[in-house]
Every structure is written in structure tokens, then in C-alpha cells.
Enzyme design. Sequence first.
Site, PDB file in Angstrom:
ATOM      1  N   GLU A  52     -17.660  14.407 -11.487  1.00  0.00           N
ATOM      2  CA  GLU A  52     -16.290  14.560 -11.002  1.00  0.00           C
ATOM      3  C   GLU A  52     -15.314  14.219 -12.140  1.00  0.00           C
ATOM      4  OE1 GLU A  52     -15.176  12.269  -7.550  1.00  0.00           O
ATOM      5  OE2 GLU A  52     -13.220  13.223  -7.459  1.00  0.00           O
ATOM      6  N   HIS A  68     -16.497   1.965  -0.225  1.00  0.00           N
ATOM      7  CA  HIS A  68     -15.710   3.157  -0.557  1.00  0.00           C
ATOM      8  C   HIS A  68     -16.634   4.346  -0.857  1.00  0.00           C
ATOM      9  CE1 HIS A  68     -12.162   5.234  -2.375  1.00  0.00           C
ATOM     10  NE2 HIS A  68     -13.110   5.815  -3.104  1.00  0.00           N
ATOM     11  N   GLU A  69     -17.593   4.132  -1.725  1.00  0.00           N
ATOM     12  CA  GLU A  69     -18.470   5.256  -2.104  1.00  0.00           C
ATOM     13  C   GLU A  69     -19.311   5.694  -0.905  1.00  0.00           C
ATOM     14  OE1 GLU A  69     -17.482   6.421  -4.748  1.00  0.00           O
ATOM     15  OE2 GLU A  69     -16.527   4.629  -5.561  1.00  0.00           O
TER      16      GLU A  69
HETATM   17  N1  B3K Z   1     -14.557   9.880  -6.905  1.00  0.00           N
HETATM   18  C1  B3K Z   1     -14.759   8.964  -7.990  1.00  0.00           C
HETATM   19  C2  B3K Z   1     -13.753   9.098  -9.081  1.00  0.00           C
HETATM   20  C3  B3K Z   1     -14.092  10.076 -10.103  1.00  0.00           C
HETATM   21  C4  B3K Z   1     -13.110  10.007 -11.258  1.00  0.00           C
HETATM   22  C5  B3K Z   1     -13.330  11.096 -12.214  1.00  0.00           C
HETATM   23  N2  B3K Z   1     -12.479  11.003 -13.368  1.00  0.00           N
HETATM   24  C6  B3K Z   1     -14.789   7.552  -7.548  1.00  0.00           C
HETATM   25  C7  B3K Z   1     -14.167   7.282  -6.252  1.00  0.00           C
HETATM   26  O1  B3K Z   1     -12.970   7.393  -6.056  1.00  0.00           O
HETATM   27  O2  B3K Z   1     -14.878   6.986  -5.339  1.00  0.00           O
HETATM   28 ZN    ZN Z   2     -13.087   7.568  -4.014  1.00  0.00          ZN
END
Ligand code: B3K
Ligand code: ZN
Length: 911
Positions: free
Chosen positions: A148, A323-324
Amino acid sequence: MTAVEQNLPAKDSAPKTIYLKDYRVPDYLIKTTDLRFDIYDRNEKDEKSEGRDGETIVSAMLQFYRNPAATDAVTQLTLHGADLELVSIALNGKVLGEGDYQFGEESITIFNTPEEFTLITITKIKPEQNTSLEGLYRSRTMYCTQCEAEGFRKITYYLDRPDVMSEFTTTVVADKKYPVLLSNGNLIDQGELDGNRHYATWHDPFKKPAYLFALVAGDLAHIEDKFTTRSGRDVALKIFVEPKDLDKCDHAMESLKNSMRWDEEVYGREYDLNIFMIVAVDDFNMGAMENKGLNIFNTSCVLAKPETTTDAGFQRVEGVVAHEYFHNWSGNRVTCRDWFQLSLKEGFTVYRDSEFSADMGSRTVKRVEDVTLLRTAQFAEDAGPMAHPIRPESYIEISNFYTMTIYEKGAEIIRMLATLLGKENFRKGTDLYFDRHDGQAVTTEDFVKALEDASGRDLTQFKRWYSQAGTPRLHITDSYDEDAQEYSLTIKQTCPPTPECENKLPFHIPVAVGLIGSAGDLPLVLQNAEPDFETSDNTYKVLELTETEQTFVFGRVQEKPVPSLLRGFSAPVKWDYDYTRDDLILLMSRDSDGFNRWEASQQLGLQAIEQAMEAYQQGNSLSNWQVDAELVEAYRSVLQNESLDKAMVAYMLSLPSEAYLSELADIVDVEAIHYGRVAVRRALANALRNEFETLYRAYNHQQAYAATADGIAARSLKNVALGYLTLLNDETLIKRCEQQYRTANNMTDVMAALTQLVNSDAPLAQQYAASALEDFYQRWQGESLVVNQWLSVQAMCVLPRTLEKVKALQSHAAFDGKNPNKIRALIAAFCNNNPINFHADDGAGYQFLADQIIHLNTQNPQIASRLLTPLTKWKKYGPQRQALMKKQLERILAEPDLSKDVFEVVSKSLV
Ligand code: B3K
Ligand code: ZN
């Protein structure tokens, strides 16, 4: 076929701006994605294969089909691809040659593509040379990925956009010295190969965009547990780390199980694969990544144990794991159509994780922490050159938009929706959203529509929060008519211009209020209003502000009340109401809203600091600065109030930070803020010395460490007292601080004591600080995350000559200029959290930062760009500082080969 490098076009000049209005559906979609990675590390050789030292061969078989939703009758296909060496490309079994395709900048276009076809590409990449930490790269002993937002194109040619969702099967092949081979989904095959090599094949049954792809190969240890979902399915939970870190995984595992349970209970969301894995890596650009079934984490967000990790560290692990995990639904099962929709998943998921943390610990404390972050960092962003709405209209580099606004303000927008709809309707809305859009890539409009459909509410005006940037301001006045027993509140809203919009339309703002009388909360009878859905509590109301100016009238108000406004910080706005000191003291002790009791304490502290700042600005000495007796009394009653939550007492006793004071200022007076604040702290310490000593003794018990709300509260209260007491430069107190450093059984207390010693200018403290720093490093040099805390405490030292020390530390064995955590611990800590030194008059801090950015620009553009933040605020400072900061920005802009990341932030800052 060999690499077709001769076709590569020259890098074109100015980076392009991407606009939301230009969004088009993809011409093709990808049904299945079959990948094979042959990883050869730097020392391996296998003559028989095409692999060479330090190369990974990526073979991709992609099943393309024409997107039924695409209207253009195209017969060509452009795939993303960056830093790839093409070995071969074949379409439906036919090897393509020159003329069948053409390279663009970061792309390849294939001509004469049929309705449906299979594309097989073989490409080479060099993970060891990938210092951007995006795509496939090596971190210490392992290979890992970060895709990402647009990192997958550094792995293979692909439609690297979130609205292309495909079913992935991945085979990872490596030497057996990398025994653990992981990818997304479920393990479906594994086995041995010639040449001491082996493989594992993973299949992910859920369609996903490429940004959620992950791969890991390494010599990893793991802990294992299991979670039974409420429908009775067993899920294996595994956390993989380097073997030395195996004793620091338990807290993350507990947090994971709590998150899984919470998402079932609060949102009705179950986990969907047979296995959920977390891998901890040391070199990582941010906190963690929600790859489907295989989350990859920065070690700083997964490892924790009392001896090495502070309370804040424990809480961060819990929050990030949650969060993840929550992204599995808000992000993965329902994903974003394009990157302009980023807050669809990030704002919502931050809201979800903050509610989770509130439920696990203390709700008010969590709210105070979130609002503090929002009001310092996000408000500052919203007032600066990079201000953007939570759904931006354009960007140059999407990596620059993983911002406080997208995340934290985005979460506030969701919180307001939850407030306006009420608990039940909000849940109906999220249920509908998940059900309606499962397996789709959608927009923020789709999210709001689901809430509207489920609740019957019209959110048309509310949607302005998605398209208008800037922090709205509320000016609140009131009047009381004793005879009629009527009390009215008049609220006016404005919003300052931001880069994308000069004149803002009024926002729809939930203003939660209460009225406080001499004995506490008064019942609220709002005139001309529907009865509230929150009927159980008649002392709390959510007023809905939709006009530029509106008056709300309450009846049967028997005494002139003090209003408790924006309870729980019900909207991300700045507001003012002309409170007297007595009003604030009443709110601080009587308001039933814990958040507003804290808010009142901050307002009081602010008034006191402003007085000291004024004296400083008039050239007066602050060395014997005194504060009013009433203020001292107010703090004393907080200190001695047995009924208050201890963690809240700690926060109420902490004065507003320098960062917050800077955000409030039109032009930041760095010295006045710093010395004014210290003067008030020292005055309070003098006046309340006995009380602080009693408090310190009461909570300085050497109980076994537990990262529970109570344990955390006790430590923070004790350490707040320690902080005040150390300011008194009294030998006994400094000795006590040193004793705490030596005898503490946990890192929170160790760091609290070390921080006080390092920042005290008393000669005895300095002597202790020097030996404590030495002792600390000797003891912890093998623990990278602990060493980072050691770097930070030195970088944030407010005493003179800190910049020289920071520069010296850059050549210390403790530092590694390629590791983002080290850069954050030393360089970002100095530039962001040490204003008095960073903003030194001669501009040396600015020059230092620009040097670092120029150096990092090619090595790791994302980190370089992120470091720019303090320089982007140049317009907030006086003319001399402005000139010095601007000069450094211009110097950076003049650099050749500026990355898109750095170019975007610098060029927008100089407008
Ligand atoms: N979704 C990722 C963040 C990715 C950042 C890329 N530059 C972490 C998070 O917000 O859960
Ligand atoms: Zn996130």
C-alpha cells in the site's frame, strides 16, 4: 528474451497531478493472479536457474477479462510497473516481441489485447537494493513486502489500483535458511526442491486489490494461539518475530484476541480465514499493514514487555493490532474504489480502534489522548499548506496523503455520524454498509448512503465534511432571562479558507451540551425541539448546528447556568465561549462530562501560561514567577480529589503542551511559550510541593507491573508529580529521581526518571543524567527499540547544545540512517518535539533538517517527505525564522532528482 532496457523512456519533467474527477473504471479486470517468487539472497548461486545473487524472479500468470462496466472499446492494456527488469512476456502462450508492447514511465502497454486472455510475465527485482521499503525488500534477516498504496508495481507488472480485485495464489521459493515462507490466505502446498531450496504455496479465497498482497521469507520464531469465532470456527493465530523477540509477543496476542471478540460483539463482524498471522519487521515506513491474513508490523507496534516497553508502548501495540485487525472488514472485505477514498477505510478504522481502546481501558482518558493529538497535529495540518479535505480532490503522490486529516479527522467525521444517528441506527448503517458492499471497492458516498438508508436521515449537508478542509470555528454566546427562566445559546460558525476552497458552506455540526448549576448538571428542556433519542439522560443534549448562526433556547432553567459545551469533544472544531475563571473552576469540579472537566483544567492552565508569556514578552524575568492563589487552589482540589479517575487527575495536572500552545498562536513565539510554560510549572511545583510529595509517595509502590488502566493511571500520576518536583532543583528530590531510575521495575518509570534528569539544568541532575545515559546504553544496547527511546530522550533535551549531541549520535553505533525507527527516534524527535532547540535563532536546526531530507530523498522518499512537516509550518513564525525556514525549503526544491513525495510537499509549502 533479455531486458528491453533500451526502450525505457527518459523520466519526464514535472510530476503529474492526479484528480478525483478523472476517475475512470478500469478497462480490464483480473480474475486470478498466480505468482511465483524465486528468492536468491546476496550470497547464493544456482547455476541452473535464472536467478543470480540478490535477485528475485517473479513469475506472474494473470487472467484478464474485459470489464463489463467499461464503455471504451479499447484493444490495449497499460499495466503499472516500476523498477522492474522484464525477462519475458507472453499473451495466451505467444511470446511477445518488440512492437507488441511499449514501455512508458512506470508502465508497460500491451497492444492488440482480446476480450479475455492470459498474460505471463517474468520479471527480476533486487530486494536487497530496495531502500524505499516499498515493494519487496529485505529487513535485517528477512524478506518482506509493503504494497500500500502503490508498491505492488515494484514487484510485477499489474493493474495496481484498488478497484481491481483478484483471487491470488502465491508460491514462495527460497533457500532453506529461510524456513518460514508466508503469503496471504491459507497454506495449500509446501515441499522440498533441489539445491537446498523449498517452497510454500498460499491461496487467498477472497478477492483483493494488489495493495493487500504480502509475502514474507525468513528465519522466524512464532507464538501460536487460537480463537473460536462466535459461529464456532477455529482460527489459528500466529505472531512471527526474530527468535530473540519471542518473549515480547504476548501482549500483541492478547490484544488480537480482544479485538476479534470486540468486532463480533460491537459490529457483528467475524474473521473469515483459517489463519491470521502477524509478522514483526524492524525496517518499516509506518506502524503496520493490514495485508489479508498476513499483517506486517513495525516491531515498535507489536513487541512489548514491561522491562523494555513503556505504558504508551503497550497501549500503542494494543491500538495498532486492533486497527489492522479491524481493517479485515473496514478496508479488506470492503475496500476503496480509488485512493481519494482513503479515509473510507482509515477514518472508519481509526474510529473503530479508538472505541475499542476506550472499551479496554478508560474511555475519557482515551478521548483526551485522541483529542490532544487531533488539536495539535491535525489542526496544524488543516491550517497549513498541505491542508486537504478528508476526501481530497487531487494529489501528486498518494503516500503524502496518509495524514492526520485522513486518519484522525476522518475518525472524527465517523464519530459525528455515530453521534447524530445514535448507537442503534449507526450499527444498522454499518451492517448495511458491510452487507451491501462485501467484496466491492467503494466510495465515501457509498458509506454515507448506507447510513442514510438504514437510519432514514438526510446527510446531504453533513457530506460537506468530506469535501471542505479547514477547522471550523464556533463562537458561542449566551443569555439568561431570570424571569422567564429561559437560557439561550447562540452559536456562530465560520471556517478559514484552505488551499482548495476560499468560501466554505456551513457544516452540519453536532454540539453536545449540558448546563451546570451550583449543584451540578441541570435537566435540559430544549424548546421547539423533538424529544431526544438519548432519552435516558435528560442532562445531555446534542444540538444540531446547520446554519451560519443559530440560537437554541432552554426552558425551566432555575439559575444562571455555566454551559458545558462540545461535551466529549463532539465535533473537530475550535470554539470559544467567554468563561470566567470561576466558571472554569466550577466545570473542573462539577461537570459530569469527564472530558470537559479536563478541558476546563486546560483552559485554566492556558490562561496562566498566557500571563507568564506576556510578562516574558515585556522583558520581565520569570525566575520567581508566581501564579494566583485561586489557580493553586483549583489544582490542589484536583490533586486531593479522591473520587476522580487517577489517570484523569494526571492529565488535568499536565499543562497544555508547547505544540498545542503553538497551534493556538497566530505567530509562534517559541521562547515565550517554552519559558512561560516552565515558569507556571515551577510556580505550581513550589506552591504544591507538599501535595506532590504526598502523591508521589502514595503511588510509588513497587507493585508487579501490569499494563492495566489502574496500573497505568498510578504510574502516570506518580510521574507527573515527579516531573513537578524535579523542577524545584532540590537535591533530595533530584536524588529521589535518580533512585527511581535505578530501582524501577518497568520502562515507564525508568524513562520518566531519565527524562527528568536529562532535562534538568541542576548540576547534580546533569551528573546523574550522564551516568544514567551511559548505564542505560550499556544495559540495553542489544534491544533496538529500547535504544530508540534512549536516542529520543537525548534528542528532546531542552537544554542548549542538543543539536550537536544529535549530530554526534548520528555516528554512534546506536544509530542506523537507513532504519525509519532510528530516523524517527533521533531526527524527527529533535525537529518535531524540541521546539526550543530546533527553532534556534541561527537556523542551524532548519539547515540540519534540510540536510537530512536531501540525503533521504533518493534513499527513502516517504520518510524524507514525512520529515518535512516542521518546515512546512514556516508561515507561523516571525519574519527572521520565516526567512531561514523558507531558504531551506528552496534549497531542497533546487535539488536534482527530487522524488515526487518531497517535490509535492515542498512545492505546495512554498506557494
Ligand atoms: N494501511 C496502512 C498504511 C499504509 C501506508 C502506505 N504509505 C496502515 C494502516 O493504516 O493500517
Ligand atoms: Zn489503517
